[in-house]
Design a protein around this motif. Structure first.
Motif, short mmCIF file in Angstrom:
data_model
loop_
_atom_site.label_atom_id
_atom_site.label_comp_id
_atom_site.label_asym_id
_atom_site.label_seq_id
_atom_site.Cartn_x
_atom_site.Cartn_y
_atom_site.Cartn_z
N PHE A 74 0.83 -1.21 0.00
CA PHE A 74 0.00 0.00 0.00
C PHE A 74 0.86 1.25 0.00
CE2 PHE A 74 0.45 1.58 4.37
CZ PHE A 74 0.99 0.47 5.01
N LYS A 124 14.47 -9.96 5.91
CA LYS A 124 13.66 -8.81 5.55
C LYS A 124 12.17 -9.15 5.56
CE LYS A 124 13.41 -5.05 2.18
NZ LYS A 124 14.19 -4.22 1.30
N LEU A 129 9.29 2.64 0.45
CA LEU A 129 9.77 3.45 -0.67
C LEU A 129 9.01 4.78 -0.67
CD1 LEU A 129 11.44 3.67 -3.31
CD2 LEU A 129 9.45 2.77 -4.51
#
Ligand code: BTN
Length: 269
Positions: A74, A124, A129
């Motif tokens: 999202f 991870k 971003l």
């Protein structure tokens, strides 16, 4: 264990309050959709969420693997009332917000690998971003994209990620409700943006430093020109830039680029 109750709930019952949520079955990249919406003056905090991304973007031009139906992909449109030089700090702020929210929902403990990797058990779990978008009438928008491996089995990832990536399911053997995680993260991001606007970056950075996965460890930094700098991580400075001390005692300031623990690569984008 919290079962995934599906997405209709957040739309129908308004778990995200008055925040508009665009729920897409499939899209290239939720960040791209959110950038387009921000340019069209969509309201601040609009959320775009997709069941699957075909062109999920990671940092440094990498791809973000976004298998259908099991992860959380999202983007949120932010328009923080901050000076332009503070906007790059949003990535660190967001990492802290994502950790706090996941910890609240799951009671797990997370670490962050500078600048934006969310780590669970040394692998991870998620990434962030941040991209900017201009609009003719509003403050510059920061589109904050979050990818989180929630109920993804290892087989959902390509083979090269099998020793780097994890998910909440893989780590705990439990399934989690993605809409609940989404609501918690959006809420925490809003809190941290308000805190940043009100109190500045220092308190956020103090908390971030407590979750620094690589402080004091040997890192290899690949610069934009492809040079590899090895040294010990001193953690981020007060502006959020990573400091690396090499064998000659020289301090390198890392504003961007790929940073990895020597001998370990836990990047899954
Ligand atoms: C990274 O670790 O390199 C950042 C990964 C960010 C992935 C998310 S998934 C939702 C949003 N849309 C994208 O295309 N990327 C971000």
């Amino acid at each position: 264990m919290i079962k995934d109750r599906g997405w209709q709930e957040i739309v129908e019952f308004g778990t995200l309050g008055d925040i508009p949520v665009r729920l897409l079955a499939e899209t290239g990249s939720t960040n791209q959709v959110a950038i387009d919406l921000a340019k069209d003056d969509s309201p601040t905090y609009t959320v775009v969420v997709a069941e699957e991304q075909t062109e999920g973007r990671g940092r440094l031009g990498k791809k973000w693997q976004s298998p259908a139906g099991t992860g959380l992909y999202f983007s949120i449109i932010l328009r923080p009332n901050l000076a332009p030089e503070d906007l790059p700090k949003i990535t660190l702020m967001a990492g802290l917000a994502v950790c706090r929210a996941i910890e609240r929902v799951t009671s797990l403990s997370l670490l962050i690998k500078w600048p934006n990797d969310i780590l669970l058990g040394g692998r991870k779990l998620g990434g962030i971003l941040a991209e900017t978008a201009d609009s003719p009438t509003q403050r510059i928008a920061v589109v904050l994209g979050v990818g989180l491996n929630v109920n993804s089995p290892l087989t959902a990832f390509s083979a090269e990620l099998h020793d780097k990536a994890t998910s909440l399911l893989i780590h705990t053997d439990k399934e989690y409700c993605r809409s609940e995680l989404l609501a918690a993260i959006v809420d925490e991001v809003k809190r941290q943006v308000s805190r940043f606007e009100r109190d500045g970056f220092a308190f956020i950075l103090d908390e971030w430093r407590k979750r620094d996965a690589t402080l004091g460890q040997e890192l290899a930094w690949v610069t934009h020109s492809g040079e590899v700098v090895r040294g010990v991580s001193l953690g981020p400075d007060d502006t959020g830039q990573l400091l690396i001390k090499d064998r000659l005692g020289r301090i390198h300031e890392v504003l961007s680029g790929d940073v990895n623990l020597v001998g370990v690569n836990c990047d899954n984008s």
